[in-house]
Design a protein around this motif. Structure first.
Motif, PDB file in Angstrom:
ATOM      1  N   CYS A  44       0.846  -1.180   0.000  1.00  0.00           N
ATOM      2  CA  CYS A  44       0.000   0.000   0.000  1.00  0.00           C
ATOM      3  C   CYS A  44       0.888   1.239   0.000  1.00  0.00           C
ATOM      4  N   ALA A  45       0.352   2.301  -0.549  1.00  0.00           N
ATOM      5  CA  ALA A  45       1.109   3.532  -0.679  1.00  0.00           C
ATOM      6  C   ALA A  45       0.166   4.719  -0.530  1.00  0.00           C
ATOM      7  N   ALA A  46       0.725   5.831  -0.064  1.00  0.00           N
ATOM      8  CA  ALA A  46      -0.074   7.036   0.144  1.00  0.00           C
ATOM      9  C   ALA A  46       0.492   8.188  -0.661  1.00  0.00           C
ATOM     10  N   ARG A  47      -0.392   9.023  -1.154  1.00  0.00           N
ATOM     11  CA  ARG A  47       0.018  10.237  -1.859  1.00  0.00           C
ATOM     12  C   ARG A  47      -0.096  11.427  -0.908  1.00  0.00           C
ATOM     13  N   ASN A  48       0.589  12.506  -1.240  1.00  0.00           N
ATOM     14  CA  ASN A  48       0.442  13.758  -0.501  1.00  0.00           C
ATOM     15  C   ASN A  48      -0.711  14.571  -1.082  1.00  0.00           C
ATOM     16  N   SER A  49      -1.789  13.885  -1.428  1.00  0.00           N
ATOM     17  CA  SER A  49      -2.944  14.492  -2.081  1.00  0.00           C
ATOM     18  C   SER A  49      -4.081  13.489  -2.038  1.00  0.00           C
ATOM     19  N   ILE A  50      -5.305  13.989  -2.144  1.00  0.00           N
ATOM     20  CA  ILE A  50      -6.470  13.092  -2.209  1.00  0.00           C
ATOM     21  C   ILE A  50      -6.726  12.653  -3.655  1.00  0.00           C
ATOM     22  N   VAL A  51      -6.028  13.265  -4.598  1.00  0.00           N
ATOM     23  CA  VAL A  51      -6.240  12.943  -6.010  1.00  0.00           C
ATOM     24  C   VAL A  51      -5.596  11.592  -6.313  1.00  0.00           C
ATOM     25  N   VAL A  52      -6.375  10.699  -6.869  1.00  0.00           N
ATOM     26  CA  VAL A  52      -5.867   9.352  -7.101  1.00  0.00           C
ATOM     27  C   VAL A  52      -5.001   9.304  -8.359  1.00  0.00           C
ATOM     28  N   ARG A  53      -4.022   8.405  -8.327  1.00  0.00           N
ATOM     29  CA  ARG A  53      -3.153   8.138  -9.446  1.00  0.00           C
ATOM     30  C   ARG A  53      -2.900   6.643  -9.502  1.00  0.00           C
ATOM     31  N   SER A  54      -2.416   6.159 -10.641  1.00  0.00           N
ATOM     32  CA  SER A  54      -2.233   4.711 -10.785  1.00  0.00           C
ATOM     33  C   SER A  54      -0.801   4.285 -11.075  1.00  0.00           C
ATOM     34  N   THR A  55       0.131   5.226 -11.021  1.00  0.00           N
ATOM     35  CA  THR A  55       1.529   4.859 -11.253  1.00  0.00           C
ATOM     36  C   THR A  55       2.312   4.969  -9.949  1.00  0.00           C
ATOM     37  N   PRO A  56       3.196   4.009  -9.707  1.00  0.00           N
ATOM     38  CA  PRO A  56       3.908   3.971  -8.422  1.00  0.00           C
ATOM     39  C   PRO A  56       4.685   5.250  -8.101  1.00  0.00           C
ATOM     40  N   PHE A  57       5.285   5.882  -9.108  1.00  0.00           N
ATOM     41  CA  PHE A  57       6.162   7.006  -8.810  1.00  0.00           C
ATOM     42  C   PHE A  57       5.393   8.229  -8.305  1.00  0.00           C
ATOM     43  N   GLU A  58       4.060   8.191  -8.402  1.00  0.00           N
ATOM     44  CA  GLU A  58       3.248   9.315  -7.923  1.00  0.00           C
ATOM     45  C   GLU A  58       2.816   9.144  -6.466  1.00  0.00           C
ATOM     46  N   TYR A  59       3.320   8.118  -5.826  1.00  0.00           N
ATOM     47  CA  TYR A  59       3.033   7.868  -4.417  1.00  0.00           C
ATOM     48  C   TYR A  59       4.311   8.095  -3.600  1.00  0.00           C
ATOM     49  N   GLU A  60       4.195   8.942  -2.586  1.00  0.00           N
ATOM     50  CA  GLU A  60       5.367   9.371  -1.826  1.00  0.00           C
ATOM     51  C   GLU A  60       5.707   8.447  -0.656  1.00  0.00           C
ATOM     52  N   HIS A  61       4.737   7.716  -0.149  1.00  0.00           N
ATOM     53  CA  HIS A  61       4.961   6.928   1.057  1.00  0.00           C
ATOM     54  C   HIS A  61       4.526   5.490   0.818  1.00  0.00           C
ATOM     55  N   TRP A  62       5.360   4.554   1.266  1.00  0.00           N
ATOM     56  CA  TRP A  62       5.117   3.135   1.000  1.00  0.00           C
ATOM     57  C   TRP A  62       5.207   2.302   2.260  1.00  0.00           C
ATOM     58  N   GLY A  63       4.370   1.272   2.306  1.00  0.00           N
ATOM     59  CA  GLY A  63       4.467   0.273   3.351  1.00  0.00           C
ATOM     60  C   GLY A  63       5.446  -0.818   2.933  1.00  0.00           C
ATOM     61  N   GLN A  64       5.610  -1.822   3.803  1.00  0.00           N
ATOM     62  CA  GLN A  64       6.638  -2.834   3.603  1.00  0.00           C
ATOM     63  C   GLN A  64       6.192  -4.012   2.742  1.00  0.00           C
ATOM     64  N   GLY A  65       4.920  -4.163   2.475  1.00  0.00           N
ATOM     65  CA  GLY A  65       4.467  -5.264   1.647  1.00  0.00           C
ATOM     66  C   GLY A  65       4.036  -6.477   2.453  1.00  0.00           C
ATOM     67  N   THR A  66       3.069  -7.204   1.909  1.00  0.00           N
ATOM     68  CA  THR A  66       2.598  -8.438   2.528  1.00  0.00           C
ATOM     69  C   THR A  66       2.416  -9.478   1.419  1.00  0.00           C
ATOM     70  N   GLN A  67       2.861 -10.688   1.677  1.00  0.00           N
ATOM     71  CA  GLN A  67       2.864 -11.738   0.662  1.00  0.00           C
ATOM     72  C   GLN A  67       1.492 -12.389   0.562  1.00  0.00           C
ATOM     73  N   VAL A  68       1.013 -12.502  -0.671  1.00  0.00           N
ATOM     74  CA  VAL A  68      -0.210 -13.244  -0.971  1.00  0.00           C
ATOM     75  C   VAL A  68       0.160 -14.370  -1.927  1.00  0.00           C
ATOM     76  N   THR A  69      -0.175 -15.581  -1.533  1.00  0.00           N
ATOM     77  CA  THR A  69       0.102 -16.738  -2.376  1.00  0.00           C
ATOM     78  C   THR A  69      -1.196 -17.491  -2.608  1.00  0.00           C
ATOM     79  N   VAL A  70      -1.529 -17.691  -3.878  1.00  0.00           N
ATOM     80  CA  VAL A  70      -2.759 -18.384  -4.242  1.00  0.00           C
ATOM     81  C   VAL A  70      -2.369 -19.691  -4.917  1.00  0.00           C
ATOM     82  N   SER A  71      -2.769 -20.788  -4.326  1.00  0.00           N
ATOM     83  CA  SER A  71      -2.444 -22.097  -4.874  1.00  0.00           C
ATOM     84  C   SER A  71      -3.559 -22.588  -5.789  1.00  0.00           C
ATOM     85  N   SER A  72      -3.164 -23.341  -6.785  1.00  0.00           N
ATOM     86  CA  SER A  72      -4.158 -23.842  -7.759  1.00  0.00           C
ATOM     87  C   SER A  72      -4.715 -25.192  -7.333  1.00  0.00           C
TER      88      SER A  72
END
Length: 121
Positions: free
Chosen positions: A93-121
């Protein structure tokens, strides 16, 4: 600013998971929050985002994933249903310094550490 993503795990195809993104150190209600994922060998890709209240989604997850926020708890949720093996990735997850939404990673200033999701078939 700190973002903490949680809720990942191992699930069978067709199952569900709910990821959480807890934020601190920012005026949460006035920030757009985005979800991104990185699969092995692939670039980070947009999953969805939310501004004031409406979620926006990548075509690959539309109709299966839902983003919503609880400003009282400074938390954004990513509800993932009908999971597929191709959803396997580390989710950020990532946060912008604005309420305006964007869809590219470089437009987000703050990032969390990530959580692994694994889907088995």
């Amino acid at each position: 600013v700190q973002l903490q993503a949680s809720g990942g795990g191992l699930v069978q195809a067709g199952g569900s998971l709910r990821l959480s993104c807890a934020a601190s150190g920012l005026t949460f209600s006035s920030r757009a929050i985005g979800w991104f994922r990185t699969a092995p060998g692939k670039e980070r890709e947009f999953v969805g985002n939310i501004g004031w209240s409406t979620g926006n989604y990548a075509d690959s997850v539309k109709g299966r994933f839902t983003i919503f926020r609880d400003n009282d708890k400074n938390t954004v949720f990513l509800q993932m249903n009908s999971l597929k093996p191709e959803d396997t990735a580390v989710y950020y997850c990532a946060a912008r310094n604005s309420i305006v939404v964007r869809s590219t990673p470089f437009e987000y200033e703050h990032w969390g550490q990530g959580t692994q999701v694994t889907v088995s078939s």
